[in-house]
Write an enzyme that holds these catalytic residues in place. Structure first.
Site, PDB file in Angstrom:
ATOM      1  N   CYS A 201       0.818  -1.213   0.000  1.00 26.26           N
ATOM      2  CA  CYS A 201       0.000   0.000   0.000  1.00 26.26           C
ATOM      3  C   CYS A 201       0.856   1.269   0.000  1.00 26.26           C
ATOM      4  CB  CYS A 201      -0.985   0.049   1.162  1.00 26.26           C
ATOM      5  SG  CYS A 201      -2.212   1.349   0.874  1.00 26.26           S
ATOM      6  N   CYS A 379      -6.018   2.050  -4.278  1.00 27.10           N
ATOM      7  CA  CYS A 379      -5.500   2.679  -3.072  1.00 27.10           C
ATOM      8  C   CYS A 379      -6.444   3.799  -2.650  1.00 27.10           C
ATOM      9  CB  CYS A 379      -4.107   3.241  -3.378  1.00 27.10           C
ATOM     10  SG  CYS A 379      -3.328   3.937  -1.927  1.00 27.10           S
TER      11      CYS A 379
HETATM   12  C1  FAD Z   1      -0.901   0.375   7.085  1.00 31.20           C
HETATM   13  C2  FAD Z   1      -1.414  -0.422   5.914  1.00 31.20           C
HETATM   14  C3  FAD Z   1      -2.403   0.130   5.112  1.00 31.20           C
HETATM   15  C4  FAD Z   1      -2.874  -0.589   4.022  1.00 31.20           C
HETATM   16  N1  FAD Z   1      -3.887  -0.027   3.281  1.00 31.20           N
HETATM   17  C5  FAD Z   1      -4.442  -0.739   2.283  1.00 31.20           C
HETATM   18  C6  FAD Z   1      -5.579  -0.230   1.575  1.00 31.20           C
HETATM   19  O1  FAD Z   1      -6.082   0.856   1.864  1.00 31.20           O
HETATM   20  N2  FAD Z   1      -6.098  -0.974   0.581  1.00 31.20           N
HETATM   21  C7  FAD Z   1      -5.581  -2.197   0.260  1.00 31.20           C
HETATM   22  O2  FAD Z   1      -6.130  -2.839  -0.642  1.00 31.20           O
HETATM   23  N3  FAD Z   1      -4.502  -2.714   0.894  1.00 31.20           N
HETATM   24  C8  FAD Z   1      -3.919  -2.021   1.899  1.00 31.20           C
HETATM   25  N4  FAD Z   1      -2.847  -2.540   2.589  1.00 31.20           N
HETATM   26  C9  FAD Z   1      -2.113  -3.727   2.047  1.00 31.20           C
HETATM   27  C10 FAD Z   1      -2.744  -5.065   2.319  1.00 31.20           C
HETATM   28  O3  FAD Z   1      -2.985  -5.265   3.686  1.00 31.20           O
HETATM   29  C11 FAD Z   1      -1.806  -6.155   1.787  1.00 31.20           C
HETATM   30  O4  FAD Z   1      -1.434  -5.851   0.469  1.00 31.20           O
HETATM   31  C12 FAD Z   1      -2.469  -7.531   1.819  1.00 31.20           C
HETATM   32  O5  FAD Z   1      -2.730  -7.913   3.137  1.00 31.20           O
HETATM   33  C13 FAD Z   1      -1.577  -8.555   1.117  1.00 31.20           C
HETATM   34  O6  FAD Z   1      -2.041  -9.866   1.306  1.00 31.20           O
HETATM   35  P1  FAD Z   1      -1.019 -11.094   1.321  1.00 31.20           P
HETATM   36  O7  FAD Z   1      -1.833 -12.304   1.478  1.00 31.20           O
HETATM   37  O8  FAD Z   1      -0.107 -10.977   0.167  1.00 31.20           O
HETATM   38  O9  FAD Z   1      -0.122 -10.822   2.615  1.00 31.20           O
HETATM   39  P2  FAD Z   1      -0.590 -10.831   4.133  1.00 31.20           P
HETATM   40  O10 FAD Z   1      -2.042 -10.521   4.247  1.00 31.20           O
HETATM   41  O11 FAD Z   1       0.352  -9.933   4.846  1.00 31.20           O
HETATM   42  O12 FAD Z   1      -0.394 -12.332   4.601  1.00 31.20           O
HETATM   43  C14 FAD Z   1       0.854 -12.985   4.631  1.00 31.20           C
HETATM   44  C15 FAD Z   1       0.731 -14.119   5.645  1.00 31.20           C
HETATM   45  O13 FAD Z   1       1.862 -14.977   5.536  1.00 31.20           O
HETATM   46  C16 FAD Z   1       2.225 -15.417   6.841  1.00 31.20           C
HETATM   47  N5  FAD Z   1       3.622 -15.825   6.819  1.00 31.20           N
HETATM   48  C17 FAD Z   1       4.728 -15.046   6.689  1.00 31.20           C
HETATM   49  N6  FAD Z   1       5.843 -15.815   6.711  1.00 31.20           N
HETATM   50  C18 FAD Z   1       5.416 -17.094   6.860  1.00 31.20           C
HETATM   51  C19 FAD Z   1       6.096 -18.346   6.925  1.00 31.20           C
HETATM   52  N7  FAD Z   1       7.436 -18.436   6.863  1.00 31.20           N
HETATM   53  N8  FAD Z   1       5.352 -19.475   7.056  1.00 31.20           N
HETATM   54  C20 FAD Z   1       4.002 -19.409   7.096  1.00 31.20           C
HETATM   55  N9  FAD Z   1       3.306 -18.257   7.035  1.00 31.20           N
HETATM   56  C21 FAD Z   1       4.013 -17.106   6.925  1.00 31.20           C
HETATM   57  C22 FAD Z   1       1.973 -14.186   7.697  1.00 31.20           C
HETATM   58  O14 FAD Z   1       1.835 -14.527   9.067  1.00 31.20           O
HETATM   59  C23 FAD Z   1       0.692 -13.630   7.094  1.00 31.20           C
HETATM   60  O15 FAD Z   1      -0.452 -14.140   7.728  1.00 31.20           O
HETATM   61  C24 FAD Z   1      -2.359  -1.875   3.719  1.00 31.20           C
HETATM   62  C25 FAD Z   1      -1.387  -2.441   4.548  1.00 31.20           C
HETATM   63  C26 FAD Z   1      -0.917  -1.731   5.638  1.00 31.20           C
HETATM   64  C27 FAD Z   1       0.115  -2.348   6.551  1.00 31.20           C
END
Ligand code: FAD
Length: 450
Positions: A201, A379
């Site tokens: 983000c 965003c």
């Molecule tokens: C402050 C902030 C504001 C944001 N604002 C927005 C917004 O307005 N709109 C929007 O669309 N997005 C926003 N986002 C971004 C959004 O939250 C992420 O892009 C999204 O969560 C990505 O999903 P993901 O599944 O790729 O990663 P995540 O949801 O982060 O999940 C990754 C998972 O992998 C697990 N993991 C890590 N390493 C290991 C391992 N070795 N073994 C097993 N599990 C592991 C973690 O515990 C976690 O649960 C924001 C994020 C933040 C921090």
């Protein structure tokens, strides 16, 4: 933590927000999972690594494809967080507790939760290893491990967070410190940073600046605050249309933006932040702060960096249209851990999940994937306690807007969507595998107009 009084005005808006909140609160208990498995099997048809936004969404979709008993999710954390709401938590507009639920409650019922950390991927042997000594094999692997926060790459962090006046919306441990720093602010520099790495983000580092400015105005401290955004980037936003709108706001609200400035050290005991000028390596500047918001450097999770599925930079190397791995056809990637050349957001994950579902279903039938991801990401640029510019765009940084109005304008309706509708959609639709992004809405609205 005392939340900021609700600033959304008008009875209709409040009624709408209440309705959505009610829905959000009631959704959880209906689908309580029995908890992590102690006697996990050692083979699954579909194995999902990571139980964040992408992992849970894909587990729900895969459950429908192959049956719950053939799907497992490897995730060590007890709690699942809706991270986008942390922007509002850091500004006191939402409670931190509203952002998280037990992981057990979001794992689709019947799907195995392997409560462990992946420590090694072996795609040549179709297996992975976990930190509790297990080897788990799979037919299809979905990698959804997110992006890693590297606070320790800044000298003085993370220990600097033990001092007041400093916070970071990017971590569950430090997001409430942002709100505390805002409330404690008296006079001086309020400094916001953007690191010299890919981030999730990319709008969030500046959203908290606009919210802070609004808070200072509300509380009569604005004239005493010098608001500074020090960014490693060379532009305020990657899409021209929204960058122009943000530049106007920056001028109107008298905010200072310094480009190519990278935070390299925090001396939290002295309230000083040290920045390197990226155009003149070695040249540094020390800024005293009364409040500091840190966006940390980020990188691919360590377990991926050296694994065979990674590209040279450490990201999962997938085809940008189908999300299938470029070398291992039974491996797929989704979300922040991939090298998809788009902005890393939950909105992007939603759009990717529909495409990936289709890709996997065809691969399972030995057919060639056909559906193509266009890089859709979104965003919601929060520019105040009741204002949002809704940026939506594609791989070419071209606007890909859902609504039939100019989304580069600040709007209350878009704030309500960000604060209340999106969390509702996330918990009730996306994590259950029923939300693949707003493409259908976009078509409907745009058909209606033509
Ligand atoms: C402050 C902030 C504001 C944001 N604002 C927005 C917004 O307005 N709109 C929007 O669309 N997005 C926003 N986002 C971004 C959004 O939250 C992420 O892009 C999204 O969560 C990505 O999903 P993901 O599944 O790729 O990663 P995540 O949801 O982060 O999940 C990754 C998972 O992998 C697990 N993991 C890590 N390493 C290991 C391992 N070795 N073994 C097993 N599990 C592991 C973690 O515990 C976690 O649960 C924001 C994020 C933040 C921090």
């Amino acid at each position: 933590m005392t939340p900021l009084a609700t600033v959304v005005s008008g009875p209709r808006a409040r009624l709408f927000a209440c309705f959505l909140r009610l829905g959000t609160q009631q959704a959880g208990p209906l689908r309580l999972h029995t908890g992590a498995s102690l006697a996990a099997k050692n083979y699954y048809e579909v194995l999902v690594l990571g139980g964040g936004s992408g992992g849970i969404t894909m587990a729900a979709r895969m459950k429908r494809r192959v049956g719950a008993e053939n799907v497992a999710v490897v995730e060590p954390s007890e709690r699942h967080f809706y991270q986008p709401i942390w922007t509002l938590v850091g500004a006191g507009a939402k409670q931190l507790s509203s952002s998280g639920r037990p992981t057990a409650s979001v794992i689709p019922s019947g799907v195995e939760w392997i409560k462990a950390r992946v420590i090694e991927l072996n795609p040549d042997k179709n297996c992975i290893h976990t930190d509790n000594g297990k080897e788990i094999s799979y037919k299809y692997l979905i990698i959804a491990l997110g992006i890693q926060l590297d606070y320790e790459k800044i000298k003085g962090l993370p220990e600097g967070f033990e001092h007041p006046k400093i916070g970071s919306n990017y971590s569950v441990k430090t997001v409430e410190k942002t709100w505390k720093a805002l409330q404690d602010f008296k006079e001086g520099n309020a400094v916001f940073t953007f690191p010299n790495t890919p981030v999730k983000c990319a709008g969030a580092p500046q959203k908290i600046m606009y919210l802070s400015e609004a808070y200072f105005r509300k509380t009569g401290k604005r004239s005493k605050a010098n608001i500074i955004f020090n960014t490693s980037l060379g532009a305020i936003f990657g899409v021209k249309k929204y960058a122009a709108a943000l530049q106007e706001i920056i001028q109107e609200r008298d905010l200072t933006v310094n480009y190519k400035q990278n935070l390299i050290e925090v001396r939290a005991d002295r309230q000083e932040a040290v920045f390197e000028n990226l155009d003149k390596p070695g040249e540094t500047q020390v800024i005293s702060y009364e409040m500091l918001h840190v966006t940390p450097p980020m990188s691919p999770p360590d377990v991926l960096k050296t694994s065979p599925v990674a590209d040279a930079a450490g990201w999962v190397d997938v085809d940008k249209e189908t999300l299938q791995h470029k070398k291992y056809p039974n491996v797929f990637g989704i979300g922040d851990c991939t090298n998809l050349p788009t902005s890393k957001t939950a909105a992007a994950v939603a759009a990717q999940s529909g495409i990936l579902d289709r890709t996997i279903s065809l691969v399972m039938k030995n057919q060639t994937p056909t559906k193509k991801y266009d890089g859709y990401t979104s965003c919601p640029l929060v520019t105040g306690y009741n204002r949002v510019i809704l940026a939506e765009f594609d791989y070419n940084a071209q606007p890909l807007e859902t609504f039939p109005f100019d989304q580069s304008k600040e709007r209350l309706s878009m704030y309500l969507m960000k604060a209340d509708l999106m969390p509702f959609l996330y918990w009730n639709m996306m994590l259950r595998g029923y939300w693949g992004g707003p493409a259908i809405l976009r078509k409907l609205f745009h058909l209606g107009m033509s």
